[in-house]
Design an enzyme around this catalytic site. Structure first.
Site, mmCIF file in Angstrom:
data_model
loop_
_atom_site.group_PDB
_atom_site.id
_atom_site.type_symbol
_atom_site.label_atom_id
_atom_site.label_comp_id
_atom_site.label_asym_id
_atom_site.label_seq_id
_atom_site.Cartn_x
_atom_site.Cartn_y
_atom_site.Cartn_z
ATOM 1 N N GLU A 107 5.687 2.863 -3.375
ATOM 2 C CA GLU A 107 5.380 1.479 -3.783
ATOM 3 C C GLU A 107 4.951 1.550 -5.235
ATOM 4 O O GLU A 107 3.818 1.924 -5.537
ATOM 5 C CB GLU A 107 4.253 0.911 -2.913
ATOM 6 N N CYS B 196 0.800 -5.339 -8.616
ATOM 7 C CA CYS B 196 2.125 -4.774 -8.903
ATOM 8 C C CYS B 196 3.242 -5.807 -8.856
ATOM 9 O O CYS B 196 4.211 -5.709 -9.588
ATOM 10 C CB CYS B 196 2.406 -3.664 -7.898
ATOM 11 N N ASN C 80 -6.021 -0.805 -7.609
ATOM 12 C CA ASN C 80 -6.189 -2.263 -7.633
ATOM 13 C C ASN C 80 -6.580 -2.860 -6.287
ATOM 14 O O ASN C 80 -7.317 -3.834 -6.232
ATOM 15 C CB ASN C 80 -4.937 -2.930 -8.209
ATOM 16 N N GLU D 109 6.524 -1.162 3.458
ATOM 17 C CA GLU D 109 5.265 -1.231 4.180
ATOM 18 C C GLU D 109 5.258 -2.553 4.938
ATOM 19 O O GLU D 109 6.039 -3.460 4.641
ATOM 20 C CB GLU D 109 4.095 -1.167 3.184
#
Ligand code: NDP
Length: 486
Positions: free
Chosen positions: A252, A286, A155, A460
Site C-alpha cells: 500500500e 495516501c 499517518n 486490504e
C-alpha cells in the site's frame, strides 16, 4: 490520559511487554509542541529473533482453532477498543499530532471495524467442492500462510496495524508488526488489547525500529508474507527483498491522485470533497486528491468558495476537540512540505492561500492552495504528503481523463458531477484502485482498498483481503482405481 493508557515498554512479544535497553533510543515527539513524550528502544537482533520465533511457534495452534473461536477473540478486541476509544485516541493524537476531533472517529474506531468485520468472516472461510469425471472430485482448502510481517507508516498507526492484523489473524496466521519509528505507541496498545481479548501469546508481536528492523523481518526465511504501508521507494526495496524467497506481498504505497470537478457538480459538495481530500489529517493521507482538476467555467467560483471554507480551519492544541487542523507528524515532514511549497512558487504556480509555517510551537504548516498549476510542475507530479492542494483547469472530459491518468501512481481518484453516465464512465476510465463518485476518501472496511501502477499490489479490506492472507490448496480425490501405463 491516565497512566495505563501509555504502553509499558518498547515491544510486545509472546503475550507480554518486552524491553532491551541495548537497542538504540527512539524519542517519541508530540508534533504539536516538539516535546518528547516517551523514549523507546529499537529492537535488538535478539528481540527480533524472539518475536519471529514466538510467532512461528504460536501460529499452528492458532490456525488449529475454529474460525468461530478466532473470530470471537477478534470481535472481543474490537469491543475493548471501542470502550477505550477516548484514551486510545488521545494516545494516537500525542503520537501523530492529528486532532482529537479526528482520532476519536477515524483511528481506533476504524481499527475496531476491521477486527469486527474480519472476526465475523473468520467462521465463514470455506473451500470449494469441484465434481469431476467418474465420480472423482476435488476440494479446496483455504489455508493460512504462516508468519506474516506487517510494516506501517506514521499517518494512521492503529488503523494500518488493524487493517493488516485483522484479516491475517482471522485466517489463522501469526503476525509480527513493526510500526513506523515516528509513531510507535498505539500498536503496542493494540497488542495489549488483543492479548486481553484472549489472543494466544505470540500470535501478534510488535517490535520497534527503523528500516533495518523492517528489513531483518522481511528477509527472514520463517516469514511467508510481507504487508507494507509506506512510500514507493520503500515498497520497491521491500517487494524486491520479498521476491528473493517468493514471499507473498501486499504493498500500500503513495499516490498523487486526481479529483475531477465538472461544471455541473454541486459546488459545495465538491469543495467539501477537496477539503477532505487535501486537508484532513493535515494532508497526510495516501489517497488524497491532491490534483484537483476544475472545469474552467467554475474555476473562480470554486476557488472563492474554497477560500471561504478554509477560514474555518482551526489550528490549535490537537488535544482540544475544537482544533480541526493539526501539525505535520514531524519536523522532517514539515520541512519536506515547506520545500515543495517553495518549489511551487518558484515554478510559477499561483499561491492562493497559506504556504507558511504557522507562527506557533510545533510543526504546523498552513492549509495551502495553489491555482494555475501546470501538469509538469513538481508540485503536480510528486507526492507532497502535506496540506498542499494543486488546482488545475480543464476544458473537456477527454482532456481531463488523459491528464488525470498521466501519472506513475494509481492509488485513488474522484469525480464530482451530476451527470450519472459521465460519473460512471469517468470512474471506469480512471487508472486507480479506489475511486469515489461525488465523495472523497471514504474507506469503510467492507470495501476493498488498494492501488494500481506504482501505488501498489494487493488489496486490504473487504473479502478480497482474505485472499491476500491465505493460500488455496487443491485436493484431488479419486473414487476408483488408479490406471497406470505399466
Ligand atoms: P516509508 O516508506 O518511509 O516507511 C514505511 C515503513 O517502512 C516504516 O515503518 C519504515 O520504517 C519501514 N521501512 C523503511 N525502509 C525499510 C526497509 N528497507 N525494509 C523494511 N521496512 C522499511 O513511509 P512513511 O512512514 O514516510 O509513510 C509515508 C508514505 O506512506 C507515503 O508515501 C504514503 O503515501 C504512504 N502511505 C500509503 C498508504 C496506502 O495505504 N496506500 C497509507 C498511508 C501512507 P521507519 O520509517 O520507522 O524507518
Amino acid at each position: 490520559m491516565t497512566h495505563d493508557a501509555q504502553p509499558q515498554a518498547s515491544h510486545f512479544i509472546d503475550g507480554a511487554y518486552a524491553e532491551d535497553p541495548a537497542g538504540a533510543e527512539m524519542a517519541v515527539i508530540y508534533p504539536a509542541t516538539g516535546d518528547r513524550i516517551a523514549t523507546l528502544h529499537e529492537a535488538t537482533p535478539a528481540l527480533v529473533e524472539r518475536a519471529l520465533a514466538s510467532a512461528k511457534a504460536a501460529q499452528p495452534a492458532w490456525a488449529a482453532m475454529s474460525g468461530m473461536e478466532r473470530g470471537r477473540i477478534l470481535r472481543r478486541a474490537a469491543d475493548i477498543i471501542r470502550e477505550r476509544n477516548r484514551a486510545l485516541s488521545e494516545l494516537e493524537t500525542l503520537d501523530t499530532g492529528k486532532p482529537l476531533q479526528e482520532t476519536l472517529v477515524a483511528d481506533a474506531t476504524s481499527g475496531a471495524d476491521a477486527l469486527e468485520y474480519f472476526g465475523g468472516l473468520a467462521a465463514g472461510l470455506t473451500g470449494e467442492h469441484i465434481p469431476l469425471a467418474n465420480g472423482d472430485w476435488a476440494y479446496t482448502r483455504r489455508e493460512p500462510l504462516g508468519v506474516c510481517v506487517g510494516i506501517g507508516a506514521w499517518n494512521y498507526p492503529t488503523q494500518i496495524a488493524c487493517w493488516k492484523a485483522a484479516p491475517a489473524l482471522a485466517v489463522g496466521n501469526a503476525m509480527v508488526f513493526k510500526p513506523s519509528e515516528t509513531t510507535p505507541l498505539s500498536t503496542l496498545k493494540l497488542a495489549e488489547i488483543l492479548t486481553e481479548a484472549g489472543l494466544p501469546p505470540g500470535v501478534f508481536n510488535v517490535v520497534q525500529g527503523a528500516g533495518e528492523v523492517g528489513a531483518a523481518l522481511v528477509t527472514d526465511p520463517r516469514v511467508a508474507k510481507v504487508s507494507l504501508t509506506g512510500s514507493v521507494p520503500t515498497g520497491q526495496k521491500v517487494y524486491a527483498a520479498a521476491a528473493a524467497e517468493m514471499k507473498h506481498v501486499t504493498m500500500e504505497l503513495g499516490g498523487k491522485s486526481p479529483m475531477l470537478v465538472f461544471d455541473d457538480a454541486d459546488l459545495d459538495n465538491a469543495v467539501s470533497g477537496a477539503i477532505l481530500g487535501n486537508f484532513y489529517s493535515s494532508g497526510q493521507i495516501c489517497t488524497n486528491g491532491t490534483r484537483v482538476f476544475v472545469q474552467r467555467g467554475i474555476k473562480e467560483a470554486f476557488l472563492a468558495r474554497l477560500a471561504e471554507r478554509l477560514s474555518g480551519a482551526v489550528m490549535g492544541d490537537p488535544l482540544d476537540e475544537a482544533t480541526n487542523f493539526g501539525p505535520m507528524v514531524s519536523e522532517g515532514q514539515m520541512n519536506i512540505v515547506l520545500n515543495y511549497v517553495a518549489k511551487g512558487v518558484e515554478e510559477g504556480a499561483r499561491l492562493v492561500t497559506g504556504g507558511q509555517r504557522a507562527d506557533r510551537p510545533g510543526f504546523f504548516v498552513e492549509p495551502t492552495v495553489f491555482a494555475d498549476v501546470a501538469d509538469d510542475m513538481v508540485i503536480a507530479r510528486e507526492e507532497i504528503f502535506g496540506p498542499v492542494m494543486c488546482v488545475l483547469d480543464f476544458d473537456t472530459e477527454e482532456e481531463a481523463m488523459a491528464r488525470a491518468n498521466a501519472t506513475e501512481y494509481g492509488l485513488a481518484a474522484g469525480v464530482f458531477t451530476r451527470d450519472i453516465q459521465r460519473a460512471h464512465r469517468v470512474a471506469a476510465g480512471f487508472e486507480a484502485g479506489t475511486c469515489w463518485i461525488n465523495s472523497y476518501n471514504d474507506a469503510p472496511v467492507e470495501v476493498p482498498f488498494g492501488g494500481t501502477k506504482m501505488s501498489g499490489v494487493g488489496r486490504e479490506n473487504g473479502h478480497a483481503a482474505i485472499e491476500h492472507y491465505s493460500a488455496l490448496k487443491s485436493v484431488y480425490v479419486r473414487m476408483g482405481d488408479v490406471d497406470a501405463p505399466f
